[in-house]
Scaffold this motif. Sequence first.
Motif, mmCIF file in Angstrom:
data_model
loop_
_atom_site.group_PDB
_atom_site.id
_atom_site.type_symbol
_atom_site.label_atom_id
_atom_site.label_comp_id
_atom_site.label_asym_id
_atom_site.label_seq_id
_atom_site.Cartn_x
_atom_site.Cartn_y
_atom_site.Cartn_z
ATOM 1 N N THR A 88 0.853 -1.189 0.000
ATOM 2 C CA THR A 88 0.000 0.000 0.000
ATOM 3 C C THR A 88 0.888 1.237 0.000
ATOM 4 O OG1 THR A 88 -1.825 1.119 1.126
ATOM 5 C CG2 THR A 88 -0.181 0.086 2.537
ATOM 6 N N THR A 89 0.423 2.260 -0.711
ATOM 7 C CA THR A 89 1.165 3.510 -0.822
ATOM 8 C C THR A 89 0.210 4.660 -0.568
ATOM 9 O OG1 THR A 89 2.561 2.519 -2.537
ATOM 10 C CG2 THR A 89 2.641 4.905 -2.310
ATOM 11 N N MET A 90 0.610 5.569 0.325
ATOM 12 C CA MET A 90 -0.224 6.717 0.664
ATOM 13 C C MET A 90 0.606 7.984 0.552
ATOM 14 S SD MET A 90 -2.178 7.550 4.296
ATOM 15 C CE MET A 90 -3.351 6.193 4.209
ATOM 16 N N VAL A 91 0.068 8.980 -0.128
ATOM 17 C CA VAL A 91 0.730 10.280 -0.201
ATOM 18 C C VAL A 91 -0.310 11.350 0.094
ATOM 19 C CG1 VAL A 91 0.381 10.474 -2.709
ATOM 20 C CG2 VAL A 91 2.163 11.824 -1.597
ATOM 21 N N GLY A 92 0.060 12.315 0.930
ATOM 22 C CA GLY A 92 -0.908 13.344 1.294
ATOM 23 C C GLY A 92 -0.254 14.655 1.644
ATOM 24 N N SER A 93 -1.042 15.713 1.605
ATOM 25 C CA SER A 93 -0.603 17.049 1.984
ATOM 26 C C SER A 93 -1.203 17.411 3.332
ATOM 27 C CB SER A 93 -1.051 18.080 0.946
ATOM 28 O OG SER A 93 -0.515 17.776 -0.322
ATOM 29 N N GLY A 94 -0.425 18.119 4.147
ATOM 30 C CA GLY A 94 -0.874 18.448 5.488
ATOM 31 C C GLY A 94 -1.774 19.658 5.581
ATOM 32 N N GLY A 95 -1.833 20.466 4.501
ATOM 33 C CA GLY A 95 -2.588 21.709 4.572
ATOM 34 C C GLY A 95 -1.776 22.778 5.268
ATOM 35 N N ILE A 154 8.963 -0.636 11.357
ATOM 36 C CA ILE A 154 8.808 0.672 10.711
ATOM 37 C C ILE A 154 10.128 1.423 10.726
ATOM 38 C CG2 ILE A 154 8.115 1.939 12.809
ATOM 39 C CD1 ILE A 154 5.958 3.316 11.001
ATOM 40 N N SER A 155 10.372 2.169 9.670
ATOM 41 C CA SER A 155 11.511 3.079 9.627
ATOM 42 C C SER A 155 11.054 4.333 8.899
ATOM 43 C CB SER A 155 12.700 2.457 8.907
ATOM 44 O OG SER A 155 12.371 2.150 7.564
ATOM 45 N N GLY A 156 11.675 5.459 9.221
ATOM 46 C CA GLY A 156 11.200 6.682 8.594
ATOM 47 C C GLY A 156 12.192 7.815 8.684
ATOM 48 N N HIS A 157 11.842 8.883 8.023
ATOM 49 C CA HIS A 157 12.650 10.102 8.025
ATOM 50 C C HIS A 157 11.722 11.300 8.138
ATOM 51 C CE1 HIS A 157 16.360 8.054 6.769
ATOM 52 N NE2 HIS A 157 15.567 7.325 6.001
ATOM 53 N N THR A 159 8.458 3.813 5.793
ATOM 54 C CA THR A 159 8.231 2.490 5.216
ATOM 55 C C THR A 159 7.951 1.531 6.355
ATOM 56 O OG1 THR A 159 9.777 2.959 3.413
ATOM 57 C CG2 THR A 159 9.168 0.662 3.766
ATOM 58 N N ALA A 160 6.943 0.695 6.194
ATOM 59 C CA ALA A 160 6.564 -0.218 7.268
ATOM 60 C C ALA A 160 6.221 -1.588 6.708
ATOM 61 C CB ALA A 160 5.365 0.340 8.038
ATOM 62 N N ILE A 161 6.351 -2.586 7.570
ATOM 63 C CA ILE A 161 5.850 -3.928 7.297
ATOM 64 C C ILE A 161 4.656 -4.149 8.202
ATOM 65 C CG2 ILE A 161 6.373 -6.390 7.254
ATOM 66 C CD1 ILE A 161 7.992 -4.753 5.247
ATOM 67 N N LEU A 162 3.537 -4.554 7.609
ATOM 68 C CA LEU A 162 2.328 -4.803 8.378
ATOM 69 C C LEU A 162 2.287 -6.244 8.856
ATOM 70 C CD1 LEU A 162 -0.207 -2.872 6.104
ATOM 71 C CD2 LEU A 162 1.229 -2.004 7.972
ATOM 72 N N GLU A 163 1.395 -6.538 9.791
ATOM 73 C CA GLU A 163 1.351 -7.880 10.376
ATOM 74 C C GLU A 163 1.034 -8.952 9.331
ATOM 75 O OE1 GLU A 163 -1.552 -7.614 13.435
ATOM 76 O OE2 GLU A 163 -3.209 -7.113 12.083
ATOM 77 N N SER A 164 0.408 -8.565 8.224
ATOM 78 C CA SER A 164 0.133 -9.512 7.143
ATOM 79 C C SER A 164 1.358 -9.798 6.295
ATOM 80 C CB SER A 164 -0.967 -8.953 6.235
ATOM 81 O OG SER A 164 -0.489 -7.793 5.561
ATOM 82 N N GLU A 216 6.999 8.445 17.618
ATOM 83 C CA GLU A 216 8.286 8.856 18.179
ATOM 84 C C GLU A 216 9.411 8.017 17.592
ATOM 85 O OE1 GLU A 216 10.198 9.075 22.581
ATOM 86 O OE2 GLU A 216 8.516 10.389 22.110
ATOM 87 N N GLY A 217 9.127 6.762 17.315
ATOM 88 C CA GLY A 217 10.135 5.933 16.656
ATOM 89 C C GLY A 217 10.509 6.476 15.282
ATOM 90 N N ILE A 218 9.509 6.983 14.558
ATOM 91 C CA ILE A 218 9.794 7.590 13.246
ATOM 92 C C ILE A 218 10.630 8.837 13.416
ATOM 93 C CG2 ILE A 218 8.729 8.719 11.251
ATOM 94 C CD1 ILE A 218 6.255 6.894 11.814
ATOM 95 N N ARG A 219 10.263 9.672 14.407
ATOM 96 C CA ARG A 219 10.992 10.927 14.635
ATOM 97 C C ARG A 219 12.449 10.671 15.019
ATOM 98 N NH1 ARG A 219 12.240 13.943 18.920
ATOM 99 N NH2 ARG A 219 11.112 12.603 20.366
#
Length: 355
Positions: free
Chosen positions: A154-161, A205-208, A236-241, A352-355
């Motif tokens: 799954t891929t999600m992209v969004g704007s925060g406003g 999960i890992s992130g920037h 980027t994350a791995i889901l339980e599935s 917080e893990g992403i941050r």
Amino acid sequence: MTSNNAIGVGIVGLSAHGGWAAGAHVPALRGVEGYELRALSASSPESGKAAGEAHGVPLVLDTAEELAQHPDVDLVVVTVKVPFHDELVKPALQAGKMVLSEWPLAADRQRAEALTAAARGVRTAIGLQARSAPAVRYLHNLIADGYLGTVLSTTMVGSGGGWGATYETDSKYLIDAANGATLLSIPTGHSLDALTAVLGDVTDISGHTATRRPEVHHAVTGEAATMTSPDQVALTAILESGAVAVVHVRGGMSRATNFRWEINGTDGDLVITAPPGLWWMNAVTIRGAHGAETELAELPVPARYERVLPGRAAEPAYNVAHLYADLRDDITAGTNVVPGFAHATRLHELLEGIR
């Protein structure tokens, strides 16, 4: 509860001059049977009196403590800015009253943990209303029933406003990361929670994060200000599935795509779009194709998912009203469909893990 068995609600932070409580919570409560908006407290006696008159609320109390202790209040709803959640949620917990706090629960994980610990034995709810949204419930069931086969990614992209090149006077606090109301905590938090409601929890999960616009300007005066909140979040994350998830939330608005969520499986594809980036507050469009189908077609949310406020999916009150309907059922039946403070704390830890 009083003799008519309605759940008596008191809102902390209701204003006569607009805001989230006035625009979403008040119409939501009035659209769901089983609630009565009985009390409010505001930032001052004057603003409280004005709000009481504007919204027809009979009890106007000077403090959150008085509101929480009033016998006609069963459920305390806290809708103030994030930095004030701690001090205004605690009186409700100390009074043993049920409490619904807007998300984020607190300005950081440590304070969220403290509120969760203080809430033991008290029913709590967190304002992650996308979980109650008819569109999100429909997506979950559509996928669970095999529309996509096995979910691959799954891929999600969004704007925060917000968190773009400009800021407004009332929203300036958002650009200071210390206040805990950031692009990571609000748009990313709501979006990631909805994603997991549909597709299952995160196992890795890992992130920037990045602040690409450290200097922003007032939308009217042009006054410069320093932004310490991130304006880019990528994870980027791995889901339980085992499915792979990629999420990118960026500050401001895009001339191109402000919200697109794609879910891909072995036997189908789904695409969810919304004109604004803050999609959990607005109507979404779901399109899909599976099996031998080669073109996406719109998949309207079936009417049975719409419990309250029919035909008003584009209004901020719509998903909030569905949260209140779920919470009413939880209170009367002893269930726990609406997530509480413990769930909120786990989401704080994830972010917080992403941050």
